[in-house]
Scaffold this motif. Structure first.
Motif: not given
Length: 246
Positions: A131-134, A145-153, A158-159
């Protein structure tokens, strides 16, 4: 192709348990209290045939992370998951075979001298809209590789979560199950209680933080779906149940 030496450590049973957790959520959350559940309704898209997944990998020159690969072929392709749920497998126009360039948080790609925008970053699957472009992304090429990142392009932000797909998904499911199961504790919280009273009555990992622009403290727990306000003496002055579980 990406090194997949850790593939043998992922079992089909571990992935099947993720689907079982969602079955429990579906049975408990009949009014869709969990954020985004009205969209995915705890349902999955059809599982993908193994040949179709391998064709996607071959076409893009990658190996999908093994836990996500197994999820697609045994649980479902998109559907129930954190936030608005999982998107079906797709490249969304990204170059998946080129390495994702980051291994630590990035608040501004421009400050690193990168010419690419967040919407164009390679090596990641855009697989969960918050939501909200996240978004949440799964790295399919590169050191992360293989990990999840959160981001607001939109902001080139990116985190890393530090979690594999399976760990990220399990964390979400177990957390919202715990919160749903603890909703019955919220009516026990009352104005006039002390911090010690709250901890003794309902337990939880309560933490206190200063409210922005107000002379009150916020008292919150990751296990109890409510926010409390405390005065300067540590006395509860307001109880606000969460409007939804997230």
């Amino acid at each position: 192709m990406t090194n997949t030496d850790w593939r043998p450590f992922i079992t089909a049973q571990q992935i099947a348990e993720l689907g079982q957790l969602v079955n429990r959520l579906r049975a408990i959350d009949r009014t869709f209290r969990v954020f985004g559940s009205r969209q995915h309704r705890y349902s999955f898209g059809p599982v993908l045939p193994l040949a179709e997944v391998r064709a996607f990998e071959s076409n893009h020159g990658i190996d999908l992370p093994p836990d996500y690969h197994c999820f697609l072929t045994t649980v479902g392709n998109g559907g129930a998951g954190p936030y608005y749920g999982l998107a079906p497998l797709a490249d969304f126009g990204r170059d998946l075979s080129t390495a994702f360039p980051f291994s630590q948080s990035v608040e501004s790609i421009a400050e690193l001298g990168q010419r690419v925008r967040g919407y164009e970053l390679p090596g990641i699957l855009e697989f969960c809209h918050q939501g909200c472009d996240n978004y949440s992304y799964l790295v399919v090429a590169g050191a992360s590789y293989g990990t999840v990142w959160d981001g607001r392009p939109e902001d080139d932000d990116f985190r890393p979560t530090g979690l594999s797909f399976a760990a990220w998904y399990r964390h979400w499911a177990e957390r919202v199950l715990r919160l749903l199961n603890n909703e019955h504790l919220v009516p026990l919280l009352r104005i006039g209680m002390t911090e010690a009273d709250v901890n003794a009555l309902v337990g939880g990992d309560w933490k206190k933080r200063q409210a922005l622009s107000r002379a009150v403290w916020l008292f919150e727990s990751s296990d109890i779906p409510a926010q409390l306000e405390l005065d300067q003496r540590g006395i509860v002055t307001k109880v606000t149940p969460w409007s939804f579980i997230v």
